[in-house]
Design a protein around this motif. Structure first.
Motif, PDB file in Angstrom:
ATOM      1  N   ALA A   1      -9.557 -20.893  -4.381  1.00 39.22           N
ATOM      2  CA  ALA A   1      -8.829 -21.748  -3.451  1.00 39.22           C
ATOM      3  C   ALA A   1      -7.334 -21.561  -3.638  1.00 39.22           C
ATOM      4  CB  ALA A   1      -9.191 -23.213  -3.674  1.00 39.22           C
ATOM      5  N   GLU A   2      -6.634 -21.281  -2.547  1.00 37.06           N
ATOM      6  CA  GLU A   2      -5.179 -21.320  -2.628  1.00 37.06           C
ATOM      7  C   GLU A   2      -4.756 -22.781  -2.740  1.00 37.06           C
ATOM      8  OE1 GLU A   2      -3.314 -20.452   1.433  1.00 37.06           O
ATOM      9  OE2 GLU A   2      -5.270 -19.468   1.558  1.00 37.06           O
ATOM     10  N   PRO A   3      -3.548 -23.062  -3.200  1.00 31.25           N
ATOM     11  CA  PRO A   3      -3.147 -24.459  -3.385  1.00 31.25           C
ATOM     12  C   PRO A   3      -3.348 -25.320  -2.140  1.00 31.25           C
ATOM     13  CG  PRO A   3      -1.578 -23.024  -4.474  1.00 31.25           C
ATOM     14  CD  PRO A   3      -2.512 -22.121  -3.719  1.00 31.25           C
ATOM     15  N   SER A   4      -3.063 -24.763  -0.968  1.00 28.71           N
ATOM     16  CA  SER A   4      -3.226 -25.536   0.266  1.00 28.71           C
ATOM     17  C   SER A   4      -4.676 -25.944   0.482  1.00 28.71           C
ATOM     18  CB  SER A   4      -2.744 -24.705   1.462  1.00 28.71           C
ATOM     19  OG  SER A   4      -1.399 -24.326   1.298  1.00 28.71           O
ATOM     20  N   GLY A   5      -5.604 -25.105   0.049  1.00 28.08           N
ATOM     21  CA  GLY A   5      -7.014 -25.414   0.213  1.00 28.08           C
ATOM     22  C   GLY A   5      -7.562 -26.342  -0.841  1.00 28.08           C
ATOM     23  N   ALA A   6      -6.840 -26.462  -1.963  1.00 28.92           N
ATOM     24  CA  ALA A   6      -7.310 -27.289  -3.078  1.00 28.92           C
ATOM     25  C   ALA A   6      -6.850 -28.738  -2.984  1.00 28.92           C
ATOM     26  CB  ALA A   6      -6.821 -26.695  -4.400  1.00 28.92           C
TER      27      ALA A   6
ATOM     28  N   GLU B   1       1.815 -31.960  -7.423  1.00 30.85           N
ATOM     29  CA  GLU B   1       1.701 -30.525  -7.695  1.00 30.85           C
ATOM     30  C   GLU B   1       0.740 -30.262  -8.854  1.00 30.85           C
ATOM     31  OE1 GLU B   1       3.786 -28.073  -5.654  1.00 30.85           O
ATOM     32  OE2 GLU B   1       3.304 -29.959  -4.661  1.00 30.85           O
ATOM     33  N   GLU B   2       0.794 -31.108  -9.863  1.00 28.39           N
ATOM     34  CA  GLU B   2      -0.097 -30.947 -11.020  1.00 28.39           C
ATOM     35  C   GLU B   2      -1.556 -31.154 -10.610  1.00 28.39           C
ATOM     36  OE1 GLU B   2       3.962 -31.673 -12.121  1.00 28.39           O
ATOM     37  OE2 GLU B   2       2.599 -32.931 -10.922  1.00 28.39           O
ATOM     38  N   GLN B   3      -1.801 -32.126  -9.758  1.00 23.29           N
ATOM     39  CA  GLN B   3      -3.161 -32.381  -9.298  1.00 23.29           C
ATOM     40  C   GLN B   3      -3.687 -31.227  -8.446  1.00 23.29           C
ATOM     41  OE1 GLN B   3      -2.233 -36.128  -7.471  1.00 23.29           O
ATOM     42  NE2 GLN B   3      -2.940 -37.347  -9.218  1.00 23.29           N
ATOM     43  N   ILE B   4      -2.831 -30.628  -7.646  1.00 22.70           N
ATOM     44  CA  ILE B   4      -3.231 -29.481  -6.825  1.00 22.70           C
ATOM     45  C   ILE B   4      -3.631 -28.305  -7.713  1.00 22.70           C
ATOM     46  CG2 ILE B   4      -2.441 -27.752  -5.158  1.00 22.70           C
ATOM     47  CD1 ILE B   4      -0.544 -29.940  -4.040  1.00 22.70           C
ATOM     48  N   ALA B   5      -2.798 -27.994  -8.690  1.00 28.05           N
ATOM     49  CA  ALA B   5      -3.086 -26.873  -9.591  1.00 28.05           C
ATOM     50  C   ALA B   5      -4.373 -27.103 -10.370  1.00 28.05           C
ATOM     51  CB  ALA B   5      -1.911 -26.661 -10.544  1.00 28.05           C
TER      52      ALA B   5
ATOM     53  N   LEU C   1     -12.182 -27.004   1.981  1.00 32.24           N
ATOM     54  CA  LEU C   1     -11.439 -25.989   1.244  1.00 32.24           C
ATOM     55  C   LEU C   1     -10.989 -24.967   2.288  1.00 32.24           C
ATOM     56  CD1 LEU C   1     -12.773 -24.051  -1.930  1.00 32.24           C
ATOM     57  CD2 LEU C   1     -10.917 -23.331  -0.432  1.00 32.24           C
ATOM     58  N   THR C   2      -9.735 -25.063   2.684  1.00 30.79           N
ATOM     59  CA  THR C   2      -9.307 -24.362   3.901  1.00 30.79           C
ATOM     60  C   THR C   2      -9.030 -22.871   3.718  1.00 30.79           C
ATOM     61  OG1 THR C   2      -7.105 -25.244   3.406  1.00 30.79           O
ATOM     62  CG2 THR C   2      -8.383 -26.331   5.144  1.00 30.79           C
ATOM     63  N   GLY C   3      -8.691 -22.431   2.517  1.00 32.99           N
ATOM     64  CA  GLY C   3      -8.367 -21.016   2.382  1.00 32.99           C
ATOM     65  C   GLY C   3      -8.392 -20.520   0.950  1.00 32.99           C
TER      66      GLY C   3
END
Length: 303
Positions: free
Chosen positions: A271-276, A253-257, A298-300
């Motif tokens: 980028a939303e988290p899902s895209g990041a 989670e930290e890497q995504i943020a 980067l999906t969204g």
């Protein structure tokens, strides 16, 4: 089970070309990383590719009403595509869906039904039966073929970015429709790797076990990547993944943020988290990735 082919992807790419952006590759300075910003698409998500292809096919068969269940971006894409082809759209969303995504689906003309997360699929099927609507799943063959247009674009663009090798594509994984399409369309020698949050890693668990494994909904809904919370890979998607995908990796989670903030501050890409997650995966695993350029989808950007 009939699988999607490169020819199916080519036909889908031609069908949806008038409605989608052929997104570029954006170089990350000082890295061998390139971003493919699908957040620039209509509805700010790659999902519009698969939705347009599926809705176009159904419209051609005389279907007048489509329905889908979604965490948000697929719903917006179905609503957008239905509007382009003059169909009615109903979408089923979980009560955890971001208000932004719910409002956007309504603004695009869809009837929105809100249910608890665990009831999304059952509610969608029941409504489809009652309304006489055609269900569009996010890993239907037509959806996979539409999403595969991203892989077709990358197979042409990525090898030209470096001489060290054909390259690697990092793909976010929810139920696996995008990963399937990209893997089918990727050119010879290109490595295709799925990326999931550690807190919703049912796909990686399935890949390692060699069979589909489901995680409890309560577990997958812990991640901030709201678009990647599906508890199990789609049945059709899994058949493509086990044949064509090279690996599955995870990020925290930290890497995504941190990756979402990096994309915003360094490249100006929302980028939303899902895209990041793919950018996060590059920085977390780059030493283990094959030589050559790396493309992170980067999906969204619905954040």
């Amino acid at each position: 089970m009939t699988l999607v082919t490169a020819a199916d992807v080519g036909a889908a790419a031609e069908r949806i070309a008038p409605y989608v952006l052929r997104t570029p590759l954006v170089r990350v300075p000082g890295e061998r990383l390139w971003i493919k910003p699908e957040n620039r698409q209509p509805t700010r998500s790659f999902k519009v590719r698969g939705a347009l292809n599926a809705v176009a096919e159904l419209a051609g068969r005389g279907v007048e009403h489509v329905i889908a269940q979604s965490s948000g971006n697929h719903a917006q894409a179905i609503a957008y595509a239905a509007g382009r082809f003059g169909l009615r759209a109903t979408v089923v969303l979980p009560d955890t869906a971001p208000d932004l995504k719910v409002a956007a689906a309504r603004a695009l003309g869809a009837q929105v039904v809100i249910v608890p997360p665990a009831l999304r699929e059952d509610a969608c099927l029941a409504l489809a039966d009652r309304l006489g609507a055609a269900v569009i799943r996010s890993d239907d063959a037509a959806v996979i073929a539409g999403h595969g247009s991203i892989g077709a674009e990358l197979s042409r663009d990525l090898p030209a970015r470096a001489a060290e090798g054909p390259g690697t594509i990092l793909v976010p994984v929810c139920n696996g429709g995008l990963l399937s399409g990209v893997a089918v369309a990727a050119g010879p020698g290109i490595t295709v790797i799925g990326v999931e949050p550690e807190l919703a890693a049912d796909g990686q668990a399935s890949f390692r076990a060699g069979r589909r494994l489901a995680w409890p909904v309560a577990d997958t809904y812990r991640t901030i990547a709201d678009g990647l919370r599906a508890p199990v890979l789609g049945e059709l998607a899994w058949e493509h993944i086990r044949r064509h995908v090279d690996d599955m990796i995870t990020v925290s989670e930290e890497q995504i943020a941190a990756a979402a903030e990096f994309l915003r501050s360094k490249l100006g890409e929302h980028a939303e988290p899902s895209g990041a997650v793919t950018t996060a995966a590059y920085f977390a695993h780059h030493e283990a990735l094959p030589e050559g350029p790396v493309a992170a989808i980067l999906t969204g950007g619905n954040v």
